[in-house]
Enzyme design. Structure first.
Site, PDB file in Angstrom:
ATOM      1  N   HIS A 257     -16.942  11.891   3.501  1.00 21.42           N
ATOM      2  CA  HIS A 257     -17.220  12.624   4.424  1.00 21.42           C
ATOM      3  C   HIS A 257     -18.882  11.992   4.894  1.00 21.42           C
ATOM      4  O   HIS A 257     -19.735  11.528   5.372  1.00 21.42           O
ATOM      5  CB  HIS A 257     -17.149  14.047   4.377  1.00 21.42           C
ATOM      6  CG  HIS A 257     -18.423  14.294   6.331  1.00 21.42           C
ATOM      7  ND1 HIS A 257     -18.832  14.770   6.382  1.00 21.42           N
ATOM      8  CD2 HIS A 257     -17.125  14.481   6.859  1.00 21.42           C
ATOM      9  CE1 HIS A 257     -19.102  15.158   7.782  1.00 21.42           C
ATOM     10  NE2 HIS A 257     -17.781  15.326   7.823  1.00 21.42           N
ATOM     11  N   ARG A 367       6.906   3.565   3.366  1.00 27.95           N
ATOM     12  CA  ARG A 367       6.755   3.071   4.278  1.00 27.95           C
ATOM     13  C   ARG A 367       6.148   1.190   3.992  1.00 27.95           C
ATOM     14  O   ARG A 367       6.506   0.724   4.543  1.00 27.95           O
ATOM     15  CB  ARG A 367       5.490   3.779   5.129  1.00 27.95           C
ATOM     16  CG  ARG A 367       5.971   4.609   6.181  1.00 27.95           C
ATOM     17  CD  ARG A 367       4.838   5.110   7.290  1.00 27.95           C
ATOM     18  NE  ARG A 367       5.529   6.385   7.662  1.00 27.95           N
ATOM     19  CZ  ARG A 367       5.732   6.115   8.818  1.00 27.95           C
ATOM     20  NH1 ARG A 367       6.981   5.156   9.272  1.00 27.95           N
ATOM     21  NH2 ARG A 367       6.352   7.529   9.507  1.00 27.95           N
ATOM     22  N   ASN A 368       5.963   1.616   2.771  1.00 29.42           N
ATOM     23  CA  ASN A 368       6.196   0.504   2.105  1.00 29.42           C
ATOM     24  C   ASN A 368       7.324  -0.178   1.687  1.00 29.42           C
ATOM     25  O   ASN A 368       6.483  -1.607   1.502  1.00 29.42           O
ATOM     26  CB  ASN A 368       5.142   0.444   0.712  1.00 29.42           C
ATOM     27  CG  ASN A 368       3.373   1.128   0.690  1.00 29.42           C
ATOM     28  OD1 ASN A 368       3.182   0.917   1.274  1.00 29.42           O
ATOM     29  ND2 ASN A 368       3.309   1.495  -0.767  1.00 29.42           N
ATOM     30  N   THR A 425      -5.836  -1.668   1.094  1.00 30.30           N
ATOM     31  CA  THR A 425      -7.161  -1.106   0.474  1.00 30.30           C
ATOM     32  C   THR A 425      -6.768  -0.945  -0.717  1.00 30.30           C
ATOM     33  O   THR A 425      -7.908  -0.932  -1.980  1.00 30.30           O
ATOM     34  CB  THR A 425      -7.872   0.678   0.792  1.00 30.30           C
ATOM     35  OG1 THR A 425      -7.072   1.036   0.988  1.00 30.30           O
ATOM     36  CG2 THR A 425      -8.091   0.123   2.387  1.00 30.30           C
TER      37      THR A 425
END
Length: 463
Positions: A257, A367-368, A425
């Site tokens: 954060h 989803r991959n 990433t």
């Protein structure tokens, strides 16, 4: 008086051991006193009856002065008995004080042989004794005077009473074994129950921890001193692990954060520089890397948010409520991309865990597969040995064999275009693996029969 409670495990074992030994000792010590086959004192009421019989015989033969005639009369009237009730009427025998039997009958018979044995086994002629031979009881000696001579009288009778219980046991080893088992089995069962209950509570608590449920159990601190101490140490360990995990996850969340603020200022500075100086390759590269870094931080922040207290927040839900909607949405998304997604029926089973993590892990894998698959994605769910097995396969480029074990490492990107084109990433599969491991599951990658990548997730069912 209230007995002290035994809280020690070893104390309970020793208490049961010495109780069993005491019961055996009592049985062994009481056997000689209960065994009629051992010469022992005649009971007082029986002795009174015997003296009455002696007095009756002595009074009947009081006027006889010849010992031979007295013995003959004695044998005819008291020793032979009634022919019809020969086994029921007591028989009387005479002997001199030195043990010589006085009788006109055959002295080789069983009764005379047992009498001779009984005479030799009596230690003191002044104390009447009794002894059982099979079913024949002999008692004596009783002092009697016949023909002015001091003699001894013995009484033999049939023993119709059943042998004592302990005698039967010691005569029959099988019955003795059964009796010992009947006495010791309840004690051993109680000991096994007393030992197994705390151990089972500790086992159930360990299973909960293995599933990721780091909760204390007050019941572990009950029972014997040893298990109470072990339960207390177990609860302290769970509390410490819980604090460490929560602290690390909150630290990761706070760092992620805090990194967003300087990244936001960096992108604002890049935008201002572009406005003043115009577009340049350098500023564009800075903005691209800043965007990628912000994406990484965003994924880390999302991971930390999902993991914070996820080991505490646990629910038991059906598998259909977790992934049914995700599968429907994935099928619609694949159709929009011109690809075919098929999936099997979701088994009617329940799983225990954090719903958000479980949903996110499987959704990420699906989803991959949609992203990298060329035309076909196949999803299969089945139950296998108290586990739910989920396999997701695609017909995409796949992953080189030498890099399959590395794709779960954080920030790892494979050398093929499968990851470079996506601009990912390298945190997606790391997040998925973390979620699966938190639920005591397994996740593996391998070559798919469709030609692409196969992801297999194995999750334990809720029992």
């Amino acid at each position: 008086m209230k007995l002290p409670k035994i809280n020690s495990l070893y104390g309970r074992i020793f208490a049961i051991f010495w109780t069993t030994m005491l019961l055996v000792l009592i049985a062994v010590l009481s056997l000689p006193h209960l065994d009629p086959r051992v010469a022992r004192d005649v009971p007082s009421d029986t002795l009174t009856k015997l003296y009455k019989v002696r007095d009756k015989v002595q009074n009947r033969l009081e006027g006889e002065t010849d010992l031979s005639r007295a013995i003959m009369t004695f044998d005819n009237q008291f020793s032979r008995g009634n022919n019809h009730r020969k086994n029921e009427v007591p028989r009387l025998f005479l002997s001199e004080q030195d043990g010589t039997i006085l009788s006109t009958q055959d002295r080789d018979s069983f009764k005379f042989r047992t009498l001779q044995n009984f005479i030799t086994s009596v230690e003191s002629p002044d104390t009447p004794m009794q002894k059982l031979y099979g079913k024949y009881m002999l008692a004596g000696p009783l002092p009697i005077t016949l023909a002015d001579q001091e003699l001894h009288m013995y009484i033999g009778m049939r023993w119709n009473q059943p042998p004592p219980f302990l005698i039967n046991l010691f005569d029959k080893p099988l019955q003795l074994l059964l009796a010992v088992m009947a006495v010791s089995t309840p004690l051993l069962l109680w000991l096994a129950w007393a030992l197994s209950q705390p151990a089972r509570r500790l086992e159930r608590a360990a299973r909960r921890v293995a599933k990721g449920e780091f909760t204390e159990d007050p019941e572990l601190e009950t029972g014997t001193a040893e298990f109470k101490q072990a339960g207390s140490s177990f609860n302290q360990m769970v509390l410490a692990v819980n604090q460490i995990i929560s602290g690390q996850q909150r630290l990761l969340s706070d760092i992620s954060h805090e990194l967003r603020s300087p990244l936001t200022r960096l992108r604002m500075a890049t935008a201002l520089a572009t406005r003043k100086q115009g577009e340049s390759p350098e500023l564009k590269r800075i903005d691209t890397e800043a965007q990628r870094l912000e994406q990484m931080i965003g994924e880390l922040l999302e991971l930390s948010r999902m993991n914070i207290d996820s080991h505490v927040t646990r629910e038991t839900q059906p598998a259909s409520s977790l992934w049914e909607e995700i599968l429907d949405d994935a099928q619609f998304e694949a159709e929009q991309r011109g690809k075919q997604l098929t999936y099997s029926d979701i088994p009617d089973v329940t799983l225990s865990g954090n719903p958000k993590l479980l949903m996110s892990a499987i959704e990420n894998i699906i989803r991959n597969a949609i992203c990298y698959g060329q035309n076909k994605i196949d999803i299969e769910m089945q139950v296998e040995q108290q586990h739910l097995l989920i396999c997701v396969e695609d017909d995409g480029p796949g992953v080189p064999e030498e890099e399959i074990n590395d794709i779960f490492r954080p920030f790892y990107r494979v050398s093929t275009a499968r990851d470079r084109e996506s601009g990912g990433t390298g945190l997606g599969l790391a997040i998925t693996q973390s979620a699966v491991l938190q639920h005591n599951g397994e996740i593996t990658a391998s070559r798919s029969k469709l030609g692409g990548l196969k992801m297999a997730v194995k999750l334990p069912l809720s029992l």
